[in-house]
Structures are given as C-alpha cells and as structure tokens.
Scaffold this motif. Structure first.
Motif, PDB file in Angstrom:
ATOM      1  N   LEU A 107      73.620 -39.106  95.231  1.00  0.00           N
ATOM      2  CA  LEU A 107      74.733 -39.487  96.106  1.00  0.00           C
ATOM      3  C   LEU A 107      74.468 -40.836  96.780  1.00  0.00           C
ATOM      4  CD1 LEU A 107      76.949 -37.379  98.353  1.00  0.00           C
ATOM      5  CD2 LEU A 107      75.804 -39.335  99.374  1.00  0.00           C
ATOM      6  N   LEU A 108      73.277 -41.032  97.313  1.00  0.00           N
ATOM      7  CA  LEU A 108      72.984 -42.277  98.025  1.00  0.00           C
ATOM      8  C   LEU A 108      73.062 -43.479  97.095  1.00  0.00           C
ATOM      9  CD1 LEU A 108      70.069 -41.136 100.365  1.00  0.00           C
ATOM     10  CD2 LEU A 108      72.388 -41.788 101.045  1.00  0.00           C
ATOM     11  N   ARG A 109      72.546 -43.339  95.875  1.00  0.00           N
ATOM     12  CA  ARG A 109      72.616 -44.453  94.914  1.00  0.00           C
ATOM     13  C   ARG A 109      74.064 -44.757  94.545  1.00  0.00           C
ATOM     14  NH1 ARG A 109      67.947 -45.426  90.928  1.00  0.00           N
ATOM     15  NH2 ARG A 109      66.087 -44.612  91.970  1.00  0.00           N
ATOM     16  N   ALA A 110      74.853 -43.697  94.335  1.00  0.00           N
ATOM     17  CA  ALA A 110      76.256 -43.909  93.960  1.00  0.00           C
ATOM     18  C   ALA A 110      77.039 -44.511  95.117  1.00  0.00           C
ATOM     19  CB  ALA A 110      76.876 -42.587  93.517  1.00  0.00           C
ATOM     20  N   TRP A 111      76.743 -44.083  96.328  1.00  0.00           N
ATOM     21  CA  TRP A 111      77.449 -44.597  97.503  1.00  0.00           C
ATOM     22  C   TRP A 111      77.095 -46.057  97.782  1.00  0.00           C
ATOM     23  CZ3 TRP A 111      75.029 -45.343 102.543  1.00  0.00           C
ATOM     24  CH2 TRP A 111      75.941 -45.717 103.536  1.00  0.00           C
ATOM     25  N   LEU A 112      75.810 -46.373  97.674  1.00  0.00           N
ATOM     26  CA  LEU A 112      75.351 -47.735  97.958  1.00  0.00           C
ATOM     27  C   LEU A 112      75.568 -48.695  96.799  1.00  0.00           C
ATOM     28  CD1 LEU A 112      71.894 -47.248  99.717  1.00  0.00           C
ATOM     29  CD2 LEU A 112      73.888 -48.348 100.703  1.00  0.00           C
ATOM     30  N   GLY A 113      75.515 -48.152  95.573  1.00  0.00           N
ATOM     31  CA  GLY A 113      75.514 -49.020  94.400  1.00  0.00           C
ATOM     32  C   GLY A 113      74.140 -49.571  94.098  1.00  0.00           C
ATOM     33  N   ARG A 114      73.127 -49.020  94.752  1.00  0.00           N
ATOM     34  CA  ARG A 114      71.740 -49.434  94.539  1.00  0.00           C
ATOM     35  C   ARG A 114      70.827 -48.355  95.116  1.00  0.00           C
ATOM     36  NH1 ARG A 114      69.970 -50.887  99.563  1.00  0.00           N
ATOM     37  NH2 ARG A 114      71.586 -51.571 101.055  1.00  0.00           N
ATOM     38  N   ARG A 115      69.545 -48.528  94.897  1.00  0.00           N
ATOM     39  CA  ARG A 115      68.582 -47.577  95.449  1.00  0.00           C
ATOM     40  C   ARG A 115      68.416 -47.818  96.948  1.00  0.00           C
ATOM     41  NH1 ARG A 115      62.491 -46.412  93.050  1.00  0.00           N
ATOM     42  NH2 ARG A 115      61.970 -44.707  94.480  1.00  0.00           N
ATOM     43  N   PRO A 116      68.494 -46.789  97.781  1.00  0.00           N
ATOM     44  CA  PRO A 116      68.339 -46.996  99.223  1.00  0.00           C
ATOM     45  C   PRO A 116      66.917 -47.399  99.577  1.00  0.00           C
ATOM     46  CG  PRO A 116      68.459 -44.655  98.708  1.00  0.00           C
ATOM     47  CD  PRO A 116      68.777 -45.385  97.444  1.00  0.00           C
ATOM     48  N   LEU A 138      67.143 -47.842 105.366  1.00  0.00           N
ATOM     49  CA  LEU A 138      68.307 -46.965 105.351  1.00  0.00           C
ATOM     50  C   LEU A 138      67.890 -45.506 105.528  1.00  0.00           C
ATOM     51  CD1 LEU A 138      71.558 -47.141 103.536  1.00  0.00           C
ATOM     52  CD2 LEU A 138      70.247 -45.051 103.181  1.00  0.00           C
ATOM     53  N   HIS A 139      66.795 -45.109 104.873  1.00  0.00           N
ATOM     54  CA  HIS A 139      66.329 -43.730 105.031  1.00  0.00           C
ATOM     55  C   HIS A 139      65.965 -43.438 106.487  1.00  0.00           C
ATOM     56  CE1 HIS A 139      66.387 -41.897 101.090  1.00  0.00           C
ATOM     57  NE2 HIS A 139      65.858 -42.981 100.547  1.00  0.00           N
ATOM     58  N   ALA A 140      65.330 -44.414 107.155  1.00  0.00           N
ATOM     59  CA  ALA A 140      64.955 -44.217 108.553  1.00  0.00           C
ATOM     60  C   ALA A 140      66.196 -44.088 109.429  1.00  0.00           C
ATOM     61  CB  ALA A 140      64.085 -45.378 109.026  1.00  0.00           C
ATOM     62  N   ARG A 141      67.179 -44.938 109.174  1.00  0.00           N
ATOM     63  CA  ARG A 141      68.426 -44.879 109.926  1.00  0.00           C
ATOM     64  C   ARG A 141      69.157 -43.559 109.657  1.00  0.00           C
ATOM     65  NH1 ARG A 141      71.185 -46.839 114.316  1.00  0.00           N
ATOM     66  NH2 ARG A 141      73.419 -46.863 113.951  1.00  0.00           N
ATOM     67  N   LEU A 142      69.132 -43.123 108.406  1.00  0.00           N
ATOM     68  CA  LEU A 142      69.797 -41.875 108.030  1.00  0.00           C
ATOM     69  C   LEU A 142      69.196 -40.694 108.770  1.00  0.00           C
ATOM     70  CD1 LEU A 142      71.776 -40.264 106.287  1.00  0.00           C
ATOM     71  CD2 LEU A 142      70.068 -40.295 104.446  1.00  0.00           C
ATOM     72  N   GLU A 143      67.893 -40.672 108.965  1.00  0.00           N
ATOM     73  CA  GLU A 143      67.265 -39.560 109.678  1.00  0.00           C
ATOM     74  C   GLU A 143      67.730 -39.496 111.120  1.00  0.00           C
ATOM     75  OE1 GLU A 143      65.454 -36.989 108.426  1.00  0.00           O
ATOM     76  OE2 GLU A 143      66.242 -37.938 106.618  1.00  0.00           O
ATOM     77  N   VAL A 144      67.919 -40.652 111.745  1.00  0.00           N
ATOM     78  CA  VAL A 144      68.427 -40.680 113.121  1.00  0.00           C
ATOM     79  C   VAL A 144      69.847 -40.116 113.167  1.00  0.00           C
ATOM     80  CG1 VAL A 144      69.126 -42.185 115.026  1.00  0.00           C
ATOM     81  CG2 VAL A 144      66.969 -42.614 113.819  1.00  0.00           C
ATOM     82  N   VAL A 145      70.699 -40.631 112.285  1.00  0.00           N
ATOM     83  CA  VAL A 145      72.092 -40.191 112.273  1.00  0.00           C
ATOM     84  C   VAL A 145      72.188 -38.717 111.890  1.00  0.00           C
ATOM     85  CG1 VAL A 145      74.341 -40.536 111.180  1.00  0.00           C
ATOM     86  CG2 VAL A 145      72.938 -42.514 111.798  1.00  0.00           C
ATOM     87  N   ARG A 146      71.378 -38.302 110.949  1.00  0.00           N
ATOM     88  CA  ARG A 146      71.415 -36.908 110.500  1.00  0.00           C
ATOM     89  C   ARG A 146      71.062 -35.956 111.644  1.00  0.00           C
ATOM     90  NH1 ARG A 146      68.999 -35.670 104.503  1.00  0.00           N
ATOM     91  NH2 ARG A 146      70.230 -33.802 104.057  1.00  0.00           N
ATOM     92  N   ALA A 147      70.076 -36.327 112.440  1.00  0.00           N
ATOM     93  CA  ALA A 147      69.714 -35.489 113.582  1.00  0.00           C
ATOM     94  C   ALA A 147      70.874 -35.395 114.565  1.00  0.00           C
ATOM     95  CB  ALA A 147      68.473 -36.056 114.268  1.00  0.00           C
ATOM     96  N   LEU A 148      71.558 -36.505 114.799  1.00  0.00           N
ATOM     97  CA  LEU A 148      72.697 -36.496 115.718  1.00  0.00           C
ATOM     98  C   LEU A 148      73.829 -35.607 115.195  1.00  0.00           C
ATOM     99  CD1 LEU A 148      72.777 -40.262 116.717  1.00  0.00           C
ATOM    100  CD2 LEU A 148      72.169 -38.345 118.200  1.00  0.00           C
TER     101      LEU A 148
END
Length: 333
Positions: A236-245, A249-259
C-alpha cells in the motif's frame, strides 16, 4: 411515500425527509423506503427506491460538540471527483442529503485478492488527496486531545489510570507539530464501513469527519483497519507514494498512527460511557487480538455492546502505548 418508515423521526425531521424526496425526485413516485442499519454515527439512513433505481437518504443525528462544519463542502468535492456517490439533494441547514445508493460487496471479494485491494485502497486515498483541498477545521492532535479529555471526564477510569497516555500524547503532539508539512484533503474516518466495493470499484461514504489534514492520517487508519500485515503495508505505501517509503516517512507514520489509535479509543470509549455500565475502572489490561476474536466467535462478547466497546477501547489504549495491533472497528458497530 414510506411514511411508516419515517415514524421514528420527529415531526420536523419527517417534514425535512419528505422535502428532501421532493427536492431530489420531484413528483416521481416513490416505490419504497427502507431503513438502513449500520454505522457508528447517530445518523438516520433510508434506502429510497424510485424508477428502478436506489438512493440513500441520510439525516444527521444530534450534532456533537466536535461536529465538523465543513463536511458537506468536502462531500461535494469528493462527489464531483467521483470518489463519493453522486449527490441528488442537499440541505446543509437541515443536515440531510440524498445520494446514489451503492450496492456493496465484501471488500475481501475484491478481484486479485489482498494485494490488489491494497493497491486499490492506495489509489483511492491518493485520489482524495489530489482533490481541491478541503476546508481547514482543526489541527489533528487537538481534536484527539479534546476527545481524550472527554473520555477522562466520563468517570470510566479511576483518577490517574490514564496518566501515562496523557504524557505520551503530549510528546506525540510535539513530534507531530515539529514534522508538520503541507496538508491535503482527508476523509479522516477511512474505516472499512466507510469504504464500499460495488463489484467493480471502491467508493468512500460518510464525510462527517472530512477536512484538510495530514496525508498520513487516512493512510494510518487504513493500515490499521484493512491492511493487516507488514507485506501488505509495504504494498500500500509503495502504491500510494509511487516509490519505496524512506525512514523519515516511517517515523512520521508511527506518530500519526499512534494519534489515530487514541482517537478511536476515544470514539469507542465515548460510546461505552454513554451506556454508563461501568465507572472508576482501575484495570487497563486488554486481551490480545486472538483472544478477543475467540471471545467474539464463542459468543462471550457480542459486537456492538457496551462491554465489547469498553474492552475494545482498552485495546486501542494499549496499542497507543505499545504500537501493537488494533482490534477491528466493525465489531464496535
């Protein structure tokens, strides 16, 4: 015109419902009106049959103090982009809308299996984020904080029990704001019940929470609720970004995911508190996902009950602190 089905509404709401049917269909005969169950909101929904076609009439329930005033602007933008069903009638003042009815099929029946569904979900989120930007409502950590503060005021948990969550939330707020970049159109409630598969394509419905937000909010919600393996997350992340995250981005995703997890803890626990079945709980222990699923299968827990919602709320609170897997939100409905 289905008056029997509108009897559960107030007299004013019945008048608004009939006005909506006239506004949407004029003098065309209404062949049937049937209530539609499901969903976690307090909205009243009805399927309307006319002219061999089906539509959905949706009337908001009692407005929440956290009500988003921009939801219908966002819905119009999404409908014009072909992401939400077409709007046939809308009265913002009465908070009532008539849209095309989507006859849905199970998401797990999506052609090509789970990987194809993950790519389709990524494309759907990318389409939402590419629309003309939705209006601004609130900074995401602020609405999470307001909802969590409400949970703490309900008396569900004893004083001090949720203090570790308060400390972590403050740290996450700082991290979130420090890394904040451009905001995009966001649905903000992209759970399975709000993503429909009609046999050919995906749609998004229920735009009550839609406003301008961090692009990772919808991604985080979909990853927790629909894409439940590391391999599919990567798809999903590759398809959404159009590239490998990258690592950033992974660090930011963990913050948002916790919220997002604390947000849904607030949603589920607020619903549990409304039933007033427990107070001053001192025990935050929660079952594992496997234990929870087994309890549902065995009938020890029933979907939608206050007890199940309370336990799910604890599971979300645990996942907020630990980063562990979350329960499926459809069990709360």
């Amino acid at each position: 015109m289905g008056e029997d089905y509108f009897e559960g509404l107030s007299a004013a709401q019945r008048d608004q419902a009939h006005a909506a049917l006239t506004g949407a269909f004029g003098r065309a005969p209404i062949d049937g009106v049937a209530p539609v169950a499901g969903g976690a909101s307090t909205a009243s929904t009805f399927r309307i049959d006319t002219g061999n076609r089906h539509y959905l009439l949706r009337m908001e329930g009692e407005p929440s103090p956290l009500r988003n005033p921009h939801q219908y602007v966002s819905m119009r933008i999404a409908a014009e982009a072909g992401i939400a069903p077409q709007i046939r009638y809308l009265d913002e003042g009465a908070r009532i809308v008539v849209i095309d009815f989507i006859a849905q099929r199970p998401l797990h029946s999506y052609p090509g299996g789970s990987e194809a569904l993950a790519r389709a979900l990524a494309a759907l989120l990318a389409r939402v984020q590419a629309t003309p930007v939705f209006p601004h409502f609130v900074n995401y950590p602020d609405i999470v904080t307001r909802l969590f503060a409400h949970v703490r005021r309900t008396g569900l948990f004893a004083a001090g029990v949720l203090d570790p969550h308060v400390v972590r939330l403050e740290r996450l707020r700082e991290a979130y704001n420090a890394g904040l970049t451009s905001l995009v159109s966001s649905h903000n409630d992209s759970i399975p019940s709000n993503i429909l598969f009609d046999g050919e394509r995906l749609w998004m419905i229920d735009w009550e929470s839609a406003y301008r937000n961090d692009p990772l909010v919808d991604v985080a919600i979909v990853l927790d609720s629909l894409v439940r393996s590391r391999e599919l997350e990567d798809v999903l992340l590759r398809a959404w970004l159009g590239r490998r995250p990258d690592e950033g981005l992974h660090a930011r995703l963990e913050v948002v995911r916790a919220l997002t997890r604390l947000y849904y803890a607030g949603v589920v626990l607020s619903a549990s508190a409304a039933a007033s079945w427990i107070s001053e709980d001192t025990d935050l222990s929660a079952p594992t996902i496997a234990e929870f699923q087994q309890a549902i299968r065995a009938g020890r827990l029933k979907p939608g009950t206050p007890e199940t919602k309370h336990i799910m709320g604890k599971m979300f609170l645990t996942s907020f602190l630990t980063g562990g897997e979350t329960p499926r939100l459809d069990v709360a409905v």
